[in-house]
Design a protein around this motif. Sequence first.
Motif, PDB file in Angstrom:
ATOM      1  N   GLU A  78     -80.964 -53.729  76.718  1.00  0.00           N
ATOM      2  CA  GLU A  78     -81.021 -54.825  76.365  1.00  0.00           C
ATOM      3  C   GLU A  78     -82.261 -55.860  77.087  1.00  0.00           C
ATOM      4  OE1 GLU A  78     -77.238 -58.281  75.883  1.00  0.00           O
ATOM      5  OE2 GLU A  78     -76.995 -56.309  76.786  1.00  0.00           O
ATOM      6  N   VAL A  79     -82.456 -56.919  76.338  1.00  0.00           N
ATOM      7  CA  VAL A  79     -83.524 -57.587  76.988  1.00  0.00           C
ATOM      8  C   VAL A  79     -83.021 -58.992  77.070  1.00  0.00           C
ATOM      9  CG1 VAL A  79     -85.957 -58.724  76.747  1.00  0.00           C
ATOM     10  CG2 VAL A  79     -85.489 -56.279  75.888  1.00  0.00           C
ATOM     11  N   PHE A  80     -83.146 -59.467  78.527  1.00  0.00           N
ATOM     12  CA  PHE A  80     -82.652 -60.734  78.826  1.00  0.00           C
ATOM     13  C   PHE A  80     -83.909 -61.391  79.302  1.00  0.00           C
ATOM     14  CE2 PHE A  80     -79.256 -57.937  79.817  1.00  0.00           C
ATOM     15  CZ  PHE A  80     -78.021 -58.579  79.278  1.00  0.00           C
ATOM     16  N   GLU A  81     -83.801 -62.893  79.684  1.00  0.00           N
ATOM     17  CA  GLU A  81     -84.831 -63.731  80.123  1.00  0.00           C
ATOM     18  C   GLU A  81     -85.382 -63.350  81.202  1.00  0.00           C
ATOM     19  OE1 GLU A  81     -85.403 -68.320  80.206  1.00  0.00           O
ATOM     20  OE2 GLU A  81     -84.045 -67.753  78.360  1.00  0.00           O
ATOM     21  N   GLN A  82     -84.787 -62.587  82.271  1.00  0.00           N
ATOM     22  CA  GLN A  82     -85.212 -62.567  83.663  1.00  0.00           C
ATOM     23  C   GLN A  82     -85.288 -60.822  83.919  1.00  0.00           C
ATOM     24  OE1 GLN A  82     -86.126 -64.751  85.787  1.00  0.00           O
ATOM     25  NE2 GLN A  82     -85.844 -66.227  84.400  1.00  0.00           N
ATOM     26  N   GLU A  83     -84.741 -60.300  83.011  1.00  0.00           N
ATOM     27  CA  GLU A  83     -84.796 -58.738  83.342  1.00  0.00           C
ATOM     28  C   GLU A  83     -84.629 -57.890  81.957  1.00  0.00           C
ATOM     29  OE1 GLU A  83     -81.468 -58.802  85.996  1.00  0.00           O
ATOM     30  OE2 GLU A  83     -79.956 -58.834  84.562  1.00  0.00           O
ATOM     31  N   ILE A  84     -84.790 -56.505  82.008  1.00  0.00           N
ATOM     32  CA  ILE A  84     -84.706 -55.651  80.818  1.00  0.00           C
ATOM     33  C   ILE A  84     -83.747 -54.680  81.635  1.00  0.00           C
ATOM     34  CG2 ILE A  84     -85.808 -53.630  79.626  1.00  0.00           C
ATOM     35  CD1 ILE A  84     -88.515 -55.426  80.190  1.00  0.00           C
ATOM     36  N   TYR A  85     -82.720 -54.515  80.750  1.00  0.00           N
ATOM     37  CA  TYR A  85     -81.522 -53.407  81.360  1.00  0.00           C
ATOM     38  C   TYR A  85     -81.513 -52.064  80.289  1.00  0.00           C
ATOM     39  CZ  TYR A  85     -76.630 -52.307  82.636  1.00  0.00           C
ATOM     40  OH  TYR A  85     -75.475 -51.733  83.052  1.00  0.00           O
ATOM     41  N   ILE A  86     -81.751 -51.028  81.204  1.00  0.00           N
ATOM     42  CA  ILE A  86     -81.876 -49.852  80.150  1.00  0.00           C
ATOM     43  C   ILE A  86     -80.938 -48.842  80.771  1.00  0.00           C
ATOM     44  CG2 ILE A  86     -83.262 -47.882  79.579  1.00  0.00           C
ATOM     45  CD1 ILE A  86     -85.837 -49.790  80.246  1.00  0.00           C
ATOM     46  N   GLN A  87     -80.077 -48.303  79.669  1.00  0.00           N
ATOM     47  CA  GLN A  87     -79.212 -47.056  80.199  1.00  0.00           C
ATOM     48  C   GLN A  87     -79.230 -45.965  79.312  1.00  0.00           C
ATOM     49  OE1 GLN A  87     -74.820 -48.245  80.152  1.00  0.00           O
ATOM     50  NE2 GLN A  87     -74.485 -46.294  78.843  1.00  0.00           N
ATOM     51  N   HIS A  88     -79.381 -44.679  79.941  1.00  0.00           N
ATOM     52  CA  HIS A  88     -79.500 -43.527  79.590  1.00  0.00           C
ATOM     53  C   HIS A  88     -78.978 -42.322  80.260  1.00  0.00           C
ATOM     54  CE1 HIS A  88     -83.170 -42.369  82.014  1.00  0.00           C
ATOM     55  NE2 HIS A  88     -83.332 -43.578  81.903  1.00  0.00           N
ATOM     56  N   GLY A  89     -78.863 -41.335  79.782  1.00  0.00           N
ATOM     57  CA  GLY A  89     -78.329 -40.048  80.525  1.00  0.00           C
ATOM     58  C   GLY A  89     -77.307 -39.534  79.921  1.00  0.00           C
ATOM     59  N   ILE A  90     -77.161 -38.278  79.862  1.00  0.00           N
ATOM     60  CA  ILE A  90     -76.186 -37.429  79.279  1.00  0.00           C
ATOM     61  C   ILE A  90     -74.897 -36.849  80.430  1.00  0.00           C
ATOM     62  CG2 ILE A  90     -75.356 -35.365  78.238  1.00  0.00           C
ATOM     63  CD1 ILE A  90     -78.156 -35.403  76.924  1.00  0.00           C
ATOM     64  N   LEU A  91     -75.416 -36.375  81.322  1.00  0.00           N
ATOM     65  CA  LEU A  91     -74.470 -35.967  82.413  1.00  0.00           C
ATOM     66  C   LEU A  91     -74.446 -37.107  83.568  1.00  0.00           C
ATOM     67  CD1 LEU A  91     -74.994 -32.071  82.831  1.00  0.00           C
ATOM     68  CD2 LEU A  91     -72.977 -33.359  81.781  1.00  0.00           C
ATOM     69  N   ILE A  92     -75.735 -37.611  83.957  1.00  0.00           N
ATOM     70  CA  ILE A  92     -75.795 -38.601  84.735  1.00  0.00           C
ATOM     71  C   ILE A  92     -76.331 -39.658  84.082  1.00  0.00           C
ATOM     72  CG2 ILE A  92     -77.313 -39.048  86.998  1.00  0.00           C
ATOM     73  CD1 ILE A  92     -77.395 -35.983  87.617  1.00  0.00           C
ATOM     74  N   VAL A  93     -75.585 -40.831  84.316  1.00  0.00           N
ATOM     75  CA  VAL A  93     -75.824 -41.785  83.454  1.00  0.00           C
ATOM     76  C   VAL A  93     -76.833 -42.833  84.462  1.00  0.00           C
ATOM     77  CG1 VAL A  93     -75.334 -44.000  82.256  1.00  0.00           C
ATOM     78  CG2 VAL A  93     -74.066 -41.938  81.961  1.00  0.00           C
ATOM     79  N   SER A  94     -78.169 -43.237  84.218  1.00  0.00           N
ATOM     80  CA  SER A  94     -78.849 -44.114  84.749  1.00  0.00           C
ATOM     81  C   SER A  94     -78.935 -45.372  84.079  1.00  0.00           C
ATOM     82  CB  SER A  94     -80.422 -43.299  84.808  1.00  0.00           C
ATOM     83  OG  SER A  94     -81.303 -44.190  85.415  1.00  0.00           O
ATOM     84  N   ARG A  95     -78.621 -46.384  84.837  1.00  0.00           N
ATOM     85  CA  ARG A  95     -78.737 -47.861  84.580  1.00  0.00           C
ATOM     86  C   ARG A  95     -79.769 -48.493  85.345  1.00  0.00           C
ATOM     87  NH1 ARG A  95     -73.065 -46.668  85.073  1.00  0.00           N
ATOM     88  NH2 ARG A  95     -72.123 -46.795  82.755  1.00  0.00           N
ATOM     89  N   THR A  96     -80.921 -49.107  84.692  1.00  0.00           N
ATOM     90  CA  THR A  96     -82.022 -49.613  85.304  1.00  0.00           C
ATOM     91  C   THR A  96     -82.427 -51.020  84.846  1.00  0.00           C
ATOM     92  OG1 THR A  96     -83.072 -47.299  85.005  1.00  0.00           O
ATOM     93  CG2 THR A  96     -84.560 -49.163  85.623  1.00  0.00           C
ATOM     94  N   LEU A  97     -82.658 -51.892  85.711  1.00  0.00           N
ATOM     95  CA  LEU A  97     -82.920 -53.181  85.756  1.00  0.00           C
ATOM     96  C   LEU A  97     -84.210 -53.360  85.947  1.00  0.00           C
ATOM     97  CD1 LEU A  97     -79.735 -55.053  87.113  1.00  0.00           C
ATOM     98  CD2 LEU A  97     -80.243 -55.071  84.717  1.00  0.00           C
ATOM     99  N   VAL A  98     -85.027 -53.858  85.146  1.00  0.00           N
ATOM    100  CA  VAL A  98     -86.513 -54.247  85.290  1.00  0.00           C
ATOM    101  C   VAL A  98     -86.457 -55.700  85.462  1.00  0.00           C
ATOM    102  CG1 VAL A  98     -88.781 -53.561  84.601  1.00  0.00           C
ATOM    103  CG2 VAL A  98     -87.171 -51.958  84.115  1.00  0.00           C
ATOM    104  N   PRO A  99     -87.060 -56.231  86.399  1.00  0.00           N
ATOM    105  CA  PRO A  99     -87.103 -57.703  86.507  1.00  0.00           C
ATOM    106  C   PRO A  99     -88.424 -57.943  85.816  1.00  0.00           C
ATOM    107  CG  PRO A  99     -86.911 -56.826  88.611  1.00  0.00           C
ATOM    108  CD  PRO A  99     -87.191 -55.626  87.756  1.00  0.00           C
ATOM    109  N   MET A 100     -88.208 -59.179  85.084  1.00  0.00           N
ATOM    110  CA  MET A 100     -89.738 -59.648  84.131  1.00  0.00           C
ATOM    111  C   MET A 100     -90.757 -59.971  84.978  1.00  0.00           C
ATOM    112  SD  MET A 100     -89.095 -59.345  80.723  1.00  0.00           S
ATOM    113  CE  MET A 100     -87.798 -59.315  79.626  1.00  0.00           C
TER     114      MET A 100
END
Length: 159
Positions: A78-100
């Motif tokens: 999901e792309v927000f105005e201030q950040e990009i939110y990425i979630q992936h992984g099968i056994l270990i789910v990684s949630r990453t916030l990338v500041p714009m």
Amino acid sequence: MRQAPVNRIAEDAVKAWKITGAIFAGVLWLITIGLFIVAYLLEFTYWIGAVGILVSVLCSYLFVFLLPNLRWRRWRYEVFEQEIYIQHGILIVSRTLVPMIRVQHVDTKQGPILKKYKLASVQISTAATTHEIPALLEEDASELRDRISTLARVDEDDV
């Protein structure tokens, strides 16, 4: 806790990942056949080839049938105005916030398998690393790249 991102990657990603898995499994099968040929020519026991068959069958099932579907179900962004939110992984789910503000540049890339299904991946580069949103439709990837690029621009007055 933050809700999971809502956007999914294209469903054709599963087909592309299955083809990639089949290529990998094919290489394993060729190595297994090579082990049998070497065992025959050098008159070794065939247990190494039997282990190769077991590994090849297991990897074929995992990389062609099981993992692509699981991987697709977990991939969200999901792309927000201030950040990009990425979630992936099968056994270990990684949630990453990338500041714009940290985004340096955004690329799209497309290999031959993704091109066959009219898919492309978006790569988001920061000073520290590169994040990827794989297998979006070509049009969606271009629009996302342009949107992130627009949101990431910072005026000199803001620095």
